[in-house]
Design an enzyme around this catalytic site. Structure first.
Site, PDB file in Angstrom:
ATOM      1  N   GLN C 474     -12.905   8.177   2.430  1.00 29.45           N
ATOM      2  CA  GLN C 474     -13.634   7.297   1.513  1.00 29.45           C
ATOM      3  C   GLN C 474     -14.753   6.548   2.213  1.00 29.45           C
ATOM      4  OE1 GLN C 474     -11.243   6.343   3.346  1.00 29.45           O
ATOM      5  NE2 GLN C 474     -10.364   4.359   2.892  1.00 29.45           N
ATOM      6  N   GLY C 475     -14.767   6.585   3.548  1.00 22.98           N
ATOM      7  CA  GLY C 475     -15.896   6.025   4.288  1.00 22.98           C
ATOM      8  C   GLY C 475     -15.736   4.564   4.672  1.00 22.98           C
ATOM      9  N   ARG C 515      -8.662  -0.848  -2.276  1.00 19.23           N
ATOM     10  CA  ARG C 515      -8.788  -2.253  -1.900  1.00 19.23           C
ATOM     11  C   ARG C 515      -9.688  -2.561  -0.720  1.00 19.23           C
ATOM     12  NH1 ARG C 515      -3.272  -4.371  -0.714  1.00 19.23           N
ATOM     13  NH2 ARG C 515      -2.702  -2.850  -2.266  1.00 19.23           N
ATOM     14  N   ALA C 707     -19.145  -6.656  -4.370  1.00 17.92           N
ATOM     15  CA  ALA C 707     -18.561  -5.329  -4.562  1.00 17.92           C
ATOM     16  C   ALA C 707     -17.163  -5.399  -5.159  1.00 17.92           C
ATOM     17  CB  ALA C 707     -18.487  -4.609  -3.215  1.00 17.92           C
ATOM     18  N   LYS C 708     -16.836  -4.353  -5.871  1.00 19.43           N
ATOM     19  CA  LYS C 708     -15.454  -4.128  -6.290  1.00 19.43           C
ATOM     20  C   LYS C 708     -14.974  -2.894  -5.544  1.00 19.43           C
ATOM     21  CE  LYS C 708     -16.497  -5.669 -10.915  1.00 19.43           C
ATOM     22  NZ  LYS C 708     -16.748  -5.356 -12.307  1.00 19.43           N
ATOM     23  N   GLU C 712     -11.007   5.572  -7.463  1.00 29.37           N
ATOM     24  CA  GLU C 712     -10.010   6.195  -8.350  1.00 29.37           C
ATOM     25  C   GLU C 712     -10.545   6.308  -9.770  1.00 29.37           C
ATOM     26  OE1 GLU C 712      -5.804   4.803  -7.454  1.00 29.37           O
ATOM     27  OE2 GLU C 712      -6.949   3.277  -6.361  1.00 29.37           O
TER      28      GLU C 712
END
Lengths: 288, 188, 760
Positions: C474-475, C515, C707-708, C712
């Protein structure tokens, strides 16, 4: 993988000799794309694996002779699919060769190996059947010519005798202009084993032939010629009767993971129509 | 006990000699005998392409080849794509488009793409999709991988990175000895 | 924090670890050189469930190179057990195997060959037992119990295969029923599917002095550390978890699987041991919960939702793993992002003799969303209201308390839906044979969390960041480097991010629920602030000015006389002759709320709208996705290329379970399609003809720069969007997944032979 010995002969004579010595305890290795999988899952357990890729008198290429195309046993799918004469005169074979697995598989899988593996779903089989392919077999008693329809016995079983191997596959060059096409059903657009695989030829003299696979223990030729399917005025009832006849030999497995029998039988009909349409379009478009 | 087989194979331009059990695959030999772990193991049935290498410039699944079959052949693995410190244009393109996520499928993708471009230097998008169909990826939607291949194939791309500049331009090297008070003196 | 001049955050900075990945030098657990390591091979029995009568390892032990054959007998009695929710999973099966693939023995040998040969010679005398592998079988009155009731002594459900039941909701359902003009009811099922990360799980363990080192492709190194410490009775400080970046995980590598077994083995043998699963074994190790969900929704004639009544059964596996949590969490938000006055949700996790289900991207939500959004599409047809319009009429707006007891809506959700509708050209004419569908999906982010980070600003201005997040594609590594580069003024390639080693990296609770950009990101931000504070003091001392008059932010030191200095300048002068570094420590905590059914409110929500256009070959049943539009509400795209990569990847993964993925079983409950040949996932030839991803950025998230979390969202509602599009194209309605060509063909054929019900 269970261990085995590895032999790499350089002449057909030596391959036949090894087969003679080891019998069914030896397996021939060409592209390996079926064999290695079966070695790994333990479904075959040879003592000796005989690699035929350095056998110099087994051709790895396609030669065009006066009345036939000869595909050497070591020829891989990539080269078959790219060959100009195959693409022009045996389009259904070119179509099929180019859907066998992925690019990586096609770069290794041989046509001979595909036929010897004798999967009912072999994509190259229907095209070869409608083209009247002949398998050139060599063994302890010399050379034999086996029409492909006599070569397949049932899933995993061919009519190769003890000590015999495939040297080449011959295809008679077309006598009249024709078009051909191969179509199949899979679970996704990406590479997959076929749930139904089918090829059709339409000839300029009004003959149409079909062969199909993955609906029974071995690939089959259509029980009758499908000429009447070319008739634009054919009514639905007549067409259904013809299709039932054509596919009378189909006996799809009720326990298959890939597709149910009723779907396969229905798809045979759909594919037959599409293959014939595609073959006819190619005939009309002319060569090249 | 079956006899071991001596295999002499050119890997990434270097001649290597290994002695292998006949039932070991080329993938086994590359990873375990030659320490080239860039080529990956996943499905072992020739479906996923994580094990893709080049043989004579053609892509093959090394999990479906016995190591013994490679005797006398020339093989390229992902480790052989770069020339010294200079990345292959494909590798650079993969970096530029962000094609690598977890990275596990990437060696196979790169090698397959290299074979594709060698065969078809200016592929259409459809040809790229078909050429890479034997390389499964679970992270990406494949889009950035496909874009990277098209980008590497396009002579118009000057290879400049698509992302933010790594360092604001015009700034002096931050660690200039002259700027450090008493630099060079031994610590007290 | 303003947007002006932001250079690094928000740009598609090059992926941290990208160079290693494209050169083949990235090392996954299976690639690590391990001197003297023993290779481990698992032994299983060919049954869905079996009683183990005897294990004869003599032939296996006679194989040259085999050093041990470990069974339950070699472990403490009673068998040590572990599990994040229930300590039900034995380190190795004892007495009974509970699913097809449950290991009974582990062979450790000098070579892979001898391990394999040994494993093939372990003779297990076993008796197949009746297995329950479906919801109905598991709930039948005479169903055998999957789990020993003694493991849940105070649980009233211990005598049934129901692991837990979750009830939630609000309002007065009975009253709302009378308010409804139209009630739409249906039942939808979701199949068993598996994560199929391209890196099969890999584990290793080695004694390390009086402690142990465990390598794992684990997403939660600190959690694993606690499990191993507890099982081996070691202090945490003597358990070192090394967690290289996993080669894909998607939730399937969150919790311990065979690490405990290897830890015991390593300790017993005094040598390093390594186990790399085959792909087939990964299918037998992890999967998503399957489900059957009934939704009954009531609407007024104008489309306003007045009630929702949801009844969900999830089929989890033989051991709880984190499966029940997926049921709890997925069901909590089952009503979705809608304002509905009366809601009742009942959800049960049901044990079965199948592969233990675990976390999988979406975490229990995709199953609910498949049902609820399909039900909504059905309602749209019945009411004669456009599906976009129907949703807009009921969607919560930013700030709405749409989920009583939880965080209010935190995004402009109608905007996200409208963007998707616009991009797909919703409402514009369609060519013949095509259809369009749209759906939305909601998932809560983490409900509790704790991340620490240490950041070290070195003497030359370069930086080392310690962050216990797992970068599985995901980086995360890149995001963290971007934040630090932004805040401390370091060029991004001067930032080193250290992860995956519990001996050097401070605690991070876990990597899940999308998260890490938020929680760890905020911890890193806090650490940078800590450094900036120290730099202020340093600058004050150097410049002889009051600390309060200095501002340090985004790589710069702003002095009261309007001079602006790069951090580096102050740093080098400030450290002086002795050199040194400036260390910052940051923590970000989302505290538990014990009264909340989930343990805490949502830190944020992931919201996605997906719109697709499909064409259907009516003769073969092939569904072609012509266009796929996915829009996610992300707050801030910290790295647009990575956001795109994750969203498009999630979208294609969603197409996998929508069109082709499912476990297939035989009559005895054994999996028939193990491995890559018969378990189909999308290839590069199975993509939508056009894929468009877009992000809504309103800076309204709790993470750095607004950011959130994301990654998903784009999977959540793919299935109902595609099914709605297929229905739009053909009229066929689907309640089960996947929509394989055969199933679509069958539905179309059945439709032809059945007259349309009146008012249908």
């Amino acid at each position: 993988m269970r261990p085995f010995a590895y032999e790499r002969p350089t002449a057909i004579r030596d391959v036949v000799g090894l087969l003679g010595v080891h019998g069914p305890a030896a397996r021939l290795l060409a592209g390996g794309t079926d064999l290695i999988i079966r070695l790994r899952d333990g479904s075959i357990r040879p003592d000796v694996v005989v690699d035929v890729k350095r056998v110099l008198d087994l051709s790895d290429a396609i030669s065009v002779e006066t009345d036939r195309l000869v595909i050497g046993a070591r020829t891989v799918m990539t080269d078959i699919g790219a060959h100009p004469v195959v693409r022009r005169d045996f389009a259904a074979l070119a179509d099929a060769a180019m859907v066998v697995g992925s690019a990586q598989i096609r770069n290794r899988a041989t046509l001979a190996g595909n036929l010897c593996n004798a999967s009912p779903a072999a994509d190259t089989a229907p095209g070869l059947l409608v083209f009247g392919a002949v398998v050139i077999v060599v063994g302890p008693t010399g050379e034999r010519r086996i029409p492909l329809d006599d070569f397949f016995v049932r899933s995993g079983v061919t009519s190769l005798g003890p000590g015999e191997m495939v040297a080449a596959i011959e295809l008679p060059l077309p006598a009249v202009p024709r078009g051909s096409a191969h179509v199949r059903r899979t679970r996704r657009r990406g590479h997959d084993l076929a749930s139904v695989t089918l090829a059709a030829i339409v000839e300029a003299d009004g003959v149409a032939r079909i062969a199909y696979g993955s609906v029974g223990p071995r690939p089959l030729r259509g029980a009758v010629t499908a000429d009447a399917l070319l008739d634009a005025n054919l009514g639905d009832e007549a067409r259904d009767r013809l299709l039932n006849q054509l596919f009378a030999g189909a006996s799809p497995s009720p326990t298959s993971l890939r597709a149910s029998p009723d779907y396969r039988l229905a798809m045979l009909r759909v594919l037959a129509r599409r293959a014939i349409d595609a073959a006819r379009a190619r005939l009309e478009a002319g060569p090249g | 006990m079956t006899d071991l087989v001596s295999v002499s194979v050119e890997v990434n331009g270097r001649l290597r000699e290994v002695t292998v059990a006949p039932h070991h695959t080329l993938l086994d030999a590359l990873r375990d005998d030659l320490g080239l772990t860039g080529t990956k193991e996943c499905c072992l049935v020739g479906e996923c392409g994580a094990c893709t290498v080049l043989i004579g410039g053609r892509s093959v699944d090394s999990c479906l080849m016995l190591a013994a079959e490679a005797d006398g052949l020339a093989i390229t693995t992902v480790e052989g794509l770069a020339t010294g410190a200079r990345l292959d244009p494909l590798q650079q393109a993969f970096l530029d488009t962000g094609a690598a996520q977890c990275g596990f499928c990437i060696p196979g993708q790169l090698v397959s793409a290299r074979a594709l471009l060698a065969e078809t230097p200016r592929p259409t998008r459809e040809q790229v999709e078909e050429g890479l169909a034997g390389n499964l990826c679970r992270c990406a939607g494949y889009e950035q991988i496909i874009e990277a291949v098209l980008r590497a194939a396009d002579p118009a791309t000057d290879g400049s990175p698509a992302g933010a500049p790594a360092r604001p331009s015009g700034e002096p090297h931050p660690f200039d000895v002259a700027n450090v008070p008493d630099a060079g003196l031994a610590p007290q | 924090m303003t947007d002006a001049g932001r250079r690094i955050v928000g740009a598609s900075a090059p992926r941290g670890g990208g160079l290693e990945r494209v050169t083949g030098s990235q090392r996954y657990v299976a690639d690590l050189p391990m001197e003297g390591v023993l290779h481990v091979k698992l032994v299983t029995v060919d049954a869905a469930r079996a009683r183990i009568d005897a294990i004869d390892a003599s032939a296996a032990l006679a194989v040259p190179g085999v050093r041990a054959v470990f069974t339950a007998r070699d472990l403490p009695d009673p068998m040590p057990r572990f599990g994040p929710q229930v300590r039900d999973r034995p380190v190795i099966a004892v007495g009974e195997t509970k699913y097809h693939g449950d290991p009974v023995a582990a062979v450790a040998a000098e070579t892979k060959d001898s391990a394999e040969a040994g494993a093939a010679l372990v003779r297990v005398a076993f008796e197949p037992l009746t297995a329950v592998v479906t919801i109905d079988d598991a709930l039948a009155a005479d169903a055998p119990l999957v789990q020993d009731p003694a493991l849940r002594p105070d649980d009233p459900n211990a005598g049934r295969n129901v692991l837990r039941e979750h009830r939630s909701g609000w309002g007065d359902l009975a009253a709302a029923e009378s308010d409804a003009d139209c009630v739409v009811e249906g039942t939808w099922s979701f199949p068993m599917v598996t994560q199929f990360a391209i890196e099969p799980h890999a584990f290793a363990a080695a004694p390390d002095g009086d402690g142990i080192i465990v390598w794992s492709s684990i997403q939660h190194p600190n959690w694993l550390q606690r499990v191993i410490a507890s099982l081996l009775d070691l202090p945490l400080s003597k358990v070192r978890i090394l967690a290289p970046d996993p080669g894909g995980a998607f939730g399937g590598k969150q919790h311990a699987k065979y690490e405990p077994l290897l830890a015991f083995l390593a300790r017993a043998l005094g040598r390093p041991v390594r186990l790399v699963l085959s792909l087939e074994e990964t299918f037998q190790a992890v999967r998503r919960g399957a489900s059957r969900i009934r939704v009954r929704s009531g609407f007024r004639r104008d489309g306003t939702l007045v009630f929702r009544d949801i009844d969900a059964d999830y089929l989890v596996g033989a051991y709880a793993d984190i499966a029940d949590r997926t049921v709890a969490k997925g069901s909590w938000t089952a009503n979705g992002p809608y304002l509905v006055p009366a809601v009742r949700i009942v959800a049960r996790s049901i044990l079965s003799h199948t592969v233990p289900s675990t976390a999988f991207r979406g975490f229990g939500n995709p199953q609910q969303i498949w049902a609820v959004e399909s039900n909504l599409d059905e309602a749209a047809r019945r009411l004669g209201i456009d599906p976009v319009e129907l949703r807009l009429r009921n969607l919560a707006h930013h700030g709405d308390a749409f989920l009583p007891g939880d965080t209010p809506a935190d995004g402009e959700w109608p905007e996200t839906l409208r963007r998707a509708a616009e991009r797909i050209g919703w409402g514009s004419p369609l060519s013949a044979g095509r259809g369009r569908g749209i759906a939305v999906g909601l998932k809560s982010g983490p409900t509790t969390g704790l991340s620490y980070s240490t950041v070290r600003l070195l003497a030359d201005g370069s930086v080392v960041v310690y962050a216990g997040t797992s970068d599985m594609g995901q980086g995360a590594r890149t995001i963290f480097a971007q934040i630090v580069a932004e805040e401390l003024g370091a060029p991004i390639d001067w930032v080193t991010v250290v992860m995956g080693d519990t001996v050097v990296v401070p605690y991070d609770q876990q990597t899940s629920a999308s998260r890490s950009s938020v929680l760890m990101g905020n911890a890193i931000l806090a650490a940078c602030r800590d450094i900036q504070k120290k730099l202020r003091a340093m600058a004050a001392r150097l410049e002889g000015v009051d600390e309060a008059s200095i501002v340090v932010e985004r790589g710069e030191v702003r002095l009261p006389d309007d001079r602006v200095l790069p951090i580096r300048d102050v740093l080098i002068r400030g450290l002086g002759r002795l050199g040194g570094e400036v260390i910052g420590v940051g923590e970000f905590r989302k505290e538990a709320e014990p009264d909340h059914p989930l343990g805490g409110t949502a830190a944020f929500y992931e919201f996605n709208a997906t719109a697709v256009e499909v064409s259907v070959d009516r003769e073969t049943g092939d569904v072609t996705v012509e266009r796929h539009v996915t829009v996610s509400d992300v707050g801030r795209s910290l790295n647009p290329a990575q956001v795109r990569g994750q969203d498009e990847g999630a979208a294609v993964m969603g197409l996998g379970h929508t069109l082709m993925e499912h476990y297939q079983f035989d009559a005895e409950g054994r999996i028939r399609n193990l491995g890559a040949i018969d378990y189909r996932i999308p290839t590069s030839m199975d993509l939508p003809k056009s894929m468009e991803s877009d992000a809504i950025e309103n800076g309204d998230g709790p993470g750095p720069y607004g950011a959130k979390g994301m990654s998903e969202g784009a999977l959540l509602c793919v299935a109902p969007a595609v099914a709605a599009a297929v229905r739009d194209a053909t009229g066929a309605v689907f309640h089960d997944l996947p929509l394989t060509p055969e199933r679509v063909w069958r539905a179309l054929r059945d439709q032809e032979s059945r007259p349309e019900p009146p008012g249908g």
